[in-house]
Design an enzyme around this catalytic site. Sequence first.
Site, PDB file in Angstrom:
ATOM      1  CG  PHE A 135      -7.475 -35.586   5.530  1.00  0.00           C
ATOM      2  CD1 PHE A 135      -6.007 -36.184   5.895  1.00  0.00           C
ATOM      3  CD2 PHE A 135      -8.308 -36.831   5.014  1.00  0.00           C
ATOM      4  CE1 PHE A 135      -5.691 -37.415   5.774  1.00  0.00           C
ATOM      5  CE2 PHE A 135      -7.812 -37.980   5.092  1.00  0.00           C
ATOM      6  CZ  PHE A 135      -6.506 -38.389   5.488  1.00  0.00           C
TER       7      PHE A 135
ATOM      8  CD1 TRP B  20      -6.992 -30.262  -0.235  1.00  0.00           C
ATOM      9  CD2 TRP B  20      -7.420 -32.316   0.284  1.00  0.00           C
ATOM     10  NE1 TRP B  20      -8.037 -30.013   0.258  1.00  0.00           N
ATOM     11  CE2 TRP B  20      -8.593 -31.331   0.618  1.00  0.00           C
ATOM     12  CE3 TRP B  20      -7.945 -33.692   0.251  1.00  0.00           C
ATOM     13  CZ2 TRP B  20      -9.729 -31.663   1.274  1.00  0.00           C
ATOM     14  CZ3 TRP B  20      -8.993 -33.978   1.249  1.00  0.00           C
ATOM     15  CH2 TRP B  20     -10.033 -32.933   1.361  1.00  0.00           C
ATOM     16  CG  HIS B  21      -6.106 -36.723   0.910  1.00  0.00           C
ATOM     17  ND1 HIS B  21      -6.181 -36.681  -0.458  1.00  0.00           N
ATOM     18  CD2 HIS B  21      -7.386 -37.276   1.281  1.00  0.00           C
ATOM     19  CE1 HIS B  21      -7.357 -37.122  -0.807  1.00  0.00           C
ATOM     20  NE2 HIS B  21      -8.133 -37.576   0.051  1.00  0.00           N
ATOM     21  N   GLY B  22      -2.575 -34.594   3.131  1.00  0.00           N
ATOM     22  CA  GLY B  22      -1.664 -34.504   4.160  1.00  0.00           C
ATOM     23  C   GLY B  22      -0.255 -34.231   3.973  1.00  0.00           C
TER      24      GLY B  22
END
Length: 473
Positions: free
Chosen positions: A473, A324-326
């Site tokens: 993000f 989800w963060h990257g």
Amino acid sequence: MLFNSVEFLLFLPSVFILYWFVFNRSLHWQNILILIASYFFYGWWSWKFMVLLALSTFLDYLYGFGVALQNRKRARLFLWLSVLNNLGILAVFKYYNFFALQFQQGLALLGLHTNVVLLQVAIPIGISFYTFHGMSYVFDIYRDKQKPVKNFIDYAVFVSFFPLLVAGPIERASHLLPQIRKKRFFNNIQAADGCRLILWGLFKKVVIADSLAVIVDNIFTHYHDQHASSLIVGAIAFSFQIYGDFSGYTDIALGTAKLFGFELLTNFKFPYFSRDIAEFWRRWHISLSSWFRDYLYIPLGGSKQGKLKAVRNTFIIFLVSGFWHGASWKYIAWGGIHACGFLPLLLLNRNRKHTSDVVAQERRLPSGRELAQMMVTFTFVTFAWVFFRAADMREAIGYLTSAVTNYKQPKDLLMCLSVCCYIIPLIGCDWWLRRDERSLKAPRRIKSVIYVVLALLVLFYFGKQTNFIYFQF
């Protein structure tokens, strides 16, 4: 528009004055003003992003009525449409290039060389946050925890409320929508609390995080030429940089919301005083970890279907959280590391040992055992942050390798001292506040002096407008 910018310092009081002194007689017009201000705030980066935000908002607004149908088959169809729509937006703008490159590299291993088409488009700011807002709203309606909102303006404010739009916290419809639909009255105490939170958030961002960022960037960029001790200090510095940066943003967001009569969800509760990884994740980015718990971990069966499935579900949520963060293997590795740290606690049934208590609740200082637990947890978290901060997996591994082998380089004692000058006051302040979050227990005169000193420090360091880390993000 950045919270730590001159533009925001002009924008906020302007909206505040209009909100309480011009549109104060009509809730409907107050909400319209908030919506316009939110899109103006978001569009400051690019008007094209506003179009995507509006489209995502409108579609989830319609899906909300679909999932409320009595016919569960049709309701489930609209639920999946919402999921596909939101994940599709994320897949195109955030993950397409990653998967395309992985596909190309996979074919190359088979001896097939091909050129893939990559999207030359910037990732819309806050896309991961507002898509999760929309999905949680639709999920809650499907599970009969929320009724569809008929007023589109109210729903659009829920998705795009400018204090939380670009980096959270990730709000729940059941918490924020009732506040949007209820008449709000100016509260002096709430507004004063909001101003203090904004000041504290700016201090953590402008004075602490941005100062540490200069040191951290230099160490990570030239890690081959740094002494092992400097690399260790650099990793510690980043731990406090990202904490000051993200929790500082959250404080400003919560404080700004209070100025308009809203109470947002708490996103941080002194995570570096955690005694194990499970407690850390109950205190760090709370809105995201609780989102994955409620909408992914529990639907997968949680820990109620045996240890094997509990282990599987734990790895799923941590890996998905990392992704989800990257769109990078380094974030997946970061999530996997935390999953490995959480696993022993899960297997030993110790993952819920510290759910509500505060370290040294009735004491000024922690016990030796508590101090050791906090140090071990912080060391583990800091080790994982190296993967988060590094440019890629190769740099992360190279950095960690150098941290245990580079003893021939000269030591930089001045740099180490500079880092301590920034992180020690932050640790002391957090320790002082840990029992009663956001409430400074001190005589009025002392509090006034503290606020004046914080304000002067913010003004002194205020200058270069740097993005918040979680904006990407």
